[in-house]
Design a protein around this motif. Structure first.
Motif, PDB file in Angstrom:
ATOM      1  N   GLU A  10       0.830  -1.190   0.000  1.00 12.92           N
ATOM      2  CA  GLU A  10       0.000   0.000   0.000  1.00 12.92           C
ATOM      3  C   GLU A  10       0.873   1.251   0.000  1.00 12.92           C
ATOM      4  OE1 GLU A  10      -3.335   2.180   2.755  1.00 12.92           O
ATOM      5  OE2 GLU A  10      -2.847   0.102   3.127  1.00 12.92           O
ATOM      6  N   ALA A  11       0.659   2.101  -0.960  1.00 10.44           N
ATOM      7  CA  ALA A  11       1.382   3.366  -1.027  1.00 10.44           C
ATOM      8  C   ALA A  11       0.590   4.413  -0.249  1.00 10.44           C
ATOM      9  CB  ALA A  11       1.547   3.805  -2.483  1.00 10.44           C
ATOM     10  N   THR A  12       1.193   5.568  -0.063  1.00 12.99           N
ATOM     11  CA  THR A  12       0.504   6.609   0.679  1.00 12.99           C
ATOM     12  C   THR A  12      -0.659   7.177  -0.111  1.00 12.99           C
ATOM     13  OG1 THR A  12       2.000   8.279  -0.170  1.00 12.99           O
ATOM     14  CG2 THR A  12       2.563   7.267   1.926  1.00 12.99           C
ATOM     15  N   ARG A  13      -0.664   7.052  -1.412  1.00 15.52           N
ATOM     16  CA  ARG A  13      -1.714   7.634  -2.223  1.00 15.52           C
ATOM     17  C   ARG A  13      -2.789   6.625  -2.614  1.00 15.52           C
ATOM     18  NH1 ARG A  13       1.258  11.544  -6.495  1.00 15.52           N
ATOM     19  NH2 ARG A  13       0.410  13.360  -5.480  1.00 15.52           N
ATOM     20  N   ARG A  14      -2.462   5.341  -2.662  1.00 14.18           N
ATOM     21  CA  ARG A  14      -3.438   4.332  -3.083  1.00 14.18           C
ATOM     22  C   ARG A  14      -2.883   2.932  -2.871  1.00 14.18           C
ATOM     23  NH1 ARG A  14      -2.303   4.367  -9.531  1.00 14.18           N
ATOM     24  NH2 ARG A  14      -1.109   6.197  -9.281  1.00 14.18           N
ATOM     25  N   ARG A  15      -3.770   1.959  -2.969  1.00 17.35           N
ATOM     26  CA  ARG A  15      -3.318   0.559  -2.971  1.00 17.35           C
ATOM     27  C   ARG A  15      -2.731   0.264  -4.332  1.00 17.35           C
ATOM     28  NH1 ARG A  15      -4.231  -2.891   1.023  1.00 17.35           N
ATOM     29  NH2 ARG A  15      -5.687  -2.262   2.612  1.00 17.35           N
ATOM     30  N   LEU A  16      -1.769  -0.628  -4.368  1.00 15.90           N
ATOM     31  CA  LEU A  16      -1.048  -0.925  -5.598  1.00 15.90           C
ATOM     32  C   LEU A  16      -1.339  -2.325  -6.101  1.00 15.90           C
ATOM     33  CD1 LEU A  16       2.465   0.427  -4.547  1.00 15.90           C
ATOM     34  CD2 LEU A  16       0.686   1.656  -5.799  1.00 15.90           C
ATOM     35  N   THR A  17      -1.417  -2.453  -7.412  1.00 13.68           N
ATOM     36  CA  THR A  17      -1.465  -3.772  -8.029  1.00 13.68           C
ATOM     37  C   THR A  17      -0.036  -4.307  -8.039  1.00 13.68           C
ATOM     38  OG1 THR A  17      -1.018  -2.940 -10.252  1.00 13.68           O
ATOM     39  CG2 THR A  17      -3.353  -3.025  -9.566  1.00 13.68           C
ATOM     40  N   GLY A  18       0.146  -5.544  -8.442  1.00 12.47           N
ATOM     41  CA  GLY A  18       1.490  -6.129  -8.501  1.00 12.47           C
ATOM     42  C   GLY A  18       2.426  -5.337  -9.402  1.00 12.47           C
ATOM     43  N   LYS A  19       1.960  -4.948 -10.586  1.00 14.09           N
ATOM     44  CA  LYS A  19       2.793  -4.191 -11.526  1.00 14.09           C
ATOM     45  C   LYS A  19       3.118  -2.808 -10.966  1.00 14.09           C
ATOM     46  CE  LYS A  19       2.898  -2.823 -16.428  1.00 14.09           C
ATOM     47  NZ  LYS A  19       4.305  -2.757 -16.519  1.00 14.09           N
ATOM     48  N   GLN A  20       2.148  -2.165 -10.345  1.00 14.03           N
ATOM     49  CA  GLN A  20       2.386  -0.860  -9.739  1.00 14.03           C
ATOM     50  C   GLN A  20       3.398  -0.968  -8.592  1.00 14.03           C
ATOM     51  OE1 GLN A  20      -1.698  -0.058  -8.788  1.00 14.03           O
ATOM     52  NE2 GLN A  20      -1.951   1.353 -10.526  1.00 14.03           N
ATOM     53  N   ALA A  21       3.273  -2.025  -7.808  1.00 16.82           N
ATOM     54  CA  ALA A  21       4.216  -2.241  -6.709  1.00 16.82           C
ATOM     55  C   ALA A  21       5.631  -2.429  -7.244  1.00 16.82           C
ATOM     56  CB  ALA A  21       3.798  -3.448  -5.875  1.00 16.82           C
ATOM     57  N   GLU A  22       5.765  -3.116  -8.373  1.00 16.54           N
ATOM     58  CA  GLU A  22       7.089  -3.270  -8.998  1.00 16.54           C
ATOM     59  C   GLU A  22       7.647  -1.917  -9.418  1.00 16.54           C
ATOM     60  OE1 GLU A  22       7.104  -6.135 -12.213  1.00 16.54           O
ATOM     61  OE2 GLU A  22       5.904  -7.536 -11.026  1.00 16.54           O
ATOM     62  N   THR A  23       6.798  -1.072  -9.979  1.00 17.43           N
ATOM     63  CA  THR A  23       7.234   0.261 -10.385  1.00 17.43           C
ATOM     64  C   THR A  23       7.691   1.068  -9.175  1.00 17.43           C
ATOM     65  OG1 THR A  23       5.729   0.244 -12.276  1.00 17.43           O
ATOM     66  CG2 THR A  23       6.529   2.395 -11.563  1.00 17.43           C
ATOM     67  N   VAL A  24       6.920   1.027  -8.101  1.00 15.52           N
ATOM     68  CA  VAL A  24       7.295   1.742  -6.878  1.00 15.52           C
ATOM     69  C   VAL A  24       8.618   1.191  -6.341  1.00 15.52           C
ATOM     70  CG1 VAL A  24       6.654   2.138  -4.460  1.00 15.52           C
ATOM     71  CG2 VAL A  24       4.978   2.504  -6.285  1.00 15.52           C
ATOM     72  N   GLU A  25       8.785  -0.111  -6.375  1.00 16.69           N
ATOM     73  CA  GLU A  25      10.045  -0.722  -5.914  1.00 16.69           C
ATOM     74  C   GLU A  25      11.224  -0.225  -6.761  1.00 16.69           C
ATOM     75  OE1 GLU A  25      12.654  -2.706  -3.593  1.00 16.69           O
ATOM     76  OE2 GLU A  25      10.530  -2.464  -3.185  1.00 16.69           O
ATOM     77  N   LYS A  26      11.043  -0.160  -8.069  1.00 17.83           N
ATOM     78  CA  LYS A  26      12.097   0.354  -8.954  1.00 17.83           C
ATOM     79  C   LYS A  26      12.417   1.805  -8.619  1.00 17.83           C
ATOM     80  CE  LYS A  26      10.984  -2.488 -12.987  1.00 17.83           C
ATOM     81  NZ  LYS A  26      10.411  -2.448 -14.353  1.00 17.83           N
ATOM     82  N   LEU A  27      11.385   2.594  -8.364  1.00 17.75           N
ATOM     83  CA  LEU A  27      11.592   4.005  -8.043  1.00 17.75           C
ATOM     84  C   LEU A  27      12.306   4.183  -6.711  1.00 17.75           C
ATOM     85  CD1 LEU A  27       8.143   5.395  -9.244  1.00 17.75           C
ATOM     86  CD2 LEU A  27      10.389   6.029 -10.184  1.00 17.75           C
ATOM     87  N   THR A  28      11.927   3.410  -5.710  1.00 15.06           N
ATOM     88  CA  THR A  28      12.585   3.561  -4.411  1.00 15.06           C
ATOM     89  C   THR A  28      14.032   3.077  -4.466  1.00 15.06           C
ATOM     90  OG1 THR A  28      11.640   1.471  -3.608  1.00 15.06           O
ATOM     91  CG2 THR A  28      10.437   3.498  -3.073  1.00 15.06           C
ATOM     92  N   THR A  29      14.282   2.025  -5.208  1.00 19.52           N
ATOM     93  CA  THR A  29      15.657   1.534  -5.370  1.00 19.52           C
ATOM     94  C   THR A  29      16.499   2.568  -6.115  1.00 19.52           C
ATOM     95  OG1 THR A  29      14.911  -0.757  -5.348  1.00 19.52           O
ATOM     96  CG2 THR A  29      17.070  -0.333  -6.334  1.00 19.52           C
ATOM     97  N   SER A  30      15.945   3.108  -7.184  1.00 19.81           N
ATOM     98  CA  SER A  30      16.641   4.136  -7.956  1.00 19.81           C
ATOM     99  C   SER A  30      16.899   5.370  -7.094  1.00 19.81           C
ATOM    100  CB  SER A  30      15.824   4.518  -9.193  1.00 19.81           C
ATOM    101  OG  SER A  30      16.424   5.592  -9.879  1.00 19.81           O
ATOM    102  N   ALA A  31      15.924   5.742  -6.286  1.00 13.73           N
ATOM    103  CA  ALA A  31      16.082   6.919  -5.427  1.00 13.73           C
ATOM    104  C   ALA A  31      17.287   6.766  -4.504  1.00 13.73           C
ATOM    105  CB  ALA A  31      14.821   7.155  -4.609  1.00 13.73           C
ATOM    106  N   MET A  32      17.469   5.578  -3.938  1.00 11.27           N
ATOM    107  CA  MET A  32      18.613   5.360  -3.049  1.00 11.27           C
ATOM    108  C   MET A  32      19.928   5.483  -3.810  1.00 11.27           C
ATOM    109  SD  MET A  32      17.386   5.132  -0.052  1.00 11.27           S
ATOM    110  CE  MET A  32      18.764   4.496   0.889  1.00 11.27           C
ATOM    111  N   THR A  33      19.964   5.013  -5.042  1.00  6.29           N
ATOM    112  CA  THR A  33      21.170   5.121  -5.872  1.00  6.29           C
ATOM    113  C   THR A  33      21.456   6.583  -6.207  1.00  6.29           C
ATOM    114  OG1 THR A  33      20.766   2.935  -6.801  1.00  6.29           O
ATOM    115  CG2 THR A  33      22.231   4.375  -8.049  1.00  6.29           C
TER     116      THR A  33
END
Length: 192
Positions: A10-33
């Motif tokens: 669950e994101a702060t703005r909405r619940r995520l589907t599996g594909k959306q969760a993957e996108t969020v995971e990519k974004l958070t990983t990229s953000a740390m880099t």
């Protein structure tokens, strides 16, 4: 996917589907880099999106600002970090373990720890929402550590101690590892 898994996604703005969760995971990983490379001041959502292999508009679909993104990363880390389980009968021991655990969540990542402080002080409504969630999580952990008859004034004092320490570390006065020691010493004074 179990109900517990869906809550993790669950994101702060909405619940995520599996594909959306993957996108969020990519974004958070990229953000740390990007954060490690550019620092918080140099980080942009555009850079994070490029690193994640998604469009900038897609990144903004999930995160309203870089402050929101960093606050979300910290929230997820806090929420998924196990509370130190202790059978110790002394509430002080349990509270100190809890405070140390929370303080050390970002201790080994100087760029991230500074970014968390900056992000949590932001005015973005999504950050304000996360600040509330983070505050409730910390309050619940401290109340649980103190036990069933937790004094609300002591809980509030411990919350203020943690928040002040976070700002102090974020301003560069001490490292997060050093601040964990200071929190412990100060908490002992509150818990006397």
């Amino acid at each position: 996917m179990s109900d517990g898994d869906s809550k993790i996604l669950e994101a702060t703005r909405r619940r995520l589907t599996g594909k959306q969760a993957e996108t969020v995971e990519k974004l958070t990983t990229s953000a740390m880099t990007v954060l490690a490379r550019e620092g918080f001041a140099g980080m942009t959502i555009r850079m994070v999106a490029a690193g994640a292999g998604v469009g900038t508009a897609t990144a903004y679909t999930y995160f309203s600002s870089k402050e929101h993104l960093v606050a979300e990363i910290f929230w997820r880390r806090l929420r998924t970090s196990p509370s130190p389980v202790s059978d110790d009968p002394d509430p002080e021991v349990r509270v100190l373990a809890e405070l140390r655990n929370i303080a050390l969540l970002v201790a080994d990542e100087p760029e991230f720890s500074g970014a968390v402080t900056s992000a949590l002080l932001g005015r973005d409504p999504d950050v304000q929402h996360l600040r509330l969630r983070i505050g409730v999580e910390i309050r619940n952990r401290l109340t649980g550590a103190l036990g069933p008859n937790a004094d609300s004034e002591i809980v509030e004092s411990l919350e203020l101690l943690y928040a002040g320490a976070l700002v102090r570390a974020g301003m560069g006065y001490e490292s997060y590892s050093e601040i964990a020691e200071r929190i412990e010493r100060s908490a002992k004074l509150i818990l006397r």
